[in-house]
Design an enzyme around this catalytic site. Sequence first.
Site: not given
Length: 145
Positions: A72, A69
Amino acid sequence: MSTPLSVPCPHCGALNRVPAERLGEHPVCGRCKQRLFQGHPIDLTAANFDPIAGRGDLPVLVDFWATWCGPCRSFAPIFTDAARTMEPKLRFAKVDTDAQPTLAQRYAIRSIPTLLLLRGGKEIARQAGALSAGQLRQFVDGALR
C-alpha cells in the site's frame, strides 16, 4: 454546450453542476468556494463516503489501504501521481481500512491494496494488489470503456 455534470465538493459535500468542457478549468464549489479538484486523492470516512463517492456523475476510484501495508505504501505515490494527471476525468479517493472498518466490510475488502471504481456509488470494477502507473491507467481505461 454540453449537459452539466453533477460534481460533489470534497470539502463541504455540496453537489455542483459543472459543464463537462469546463472540468479542466479548476471549477470551485458554489457553496464553500474551494476547488472541486485538488490534484490528490481525497481521504474518505464513513461520514463523507456517500456524499462524495455515492453521488455525482464522475466515476470515483477508491484505494482501500492501511498504514502498516508495505505494498500500500509503495503504491501510494503512483496513486497520487495518477490523481494529478487523470483528474478531472474521474475522482481519486483513499479509505484507510483500519480507521474505517465499516467501509471495508461494506465493500467486502479481503486484501489490500484494493481498488474499487464506483459510478453513482455502484461498483463497476475492482482490482486487488499494487499496480504500476501503466497498469493503473490500463485498469481505469478498460473499466471506463
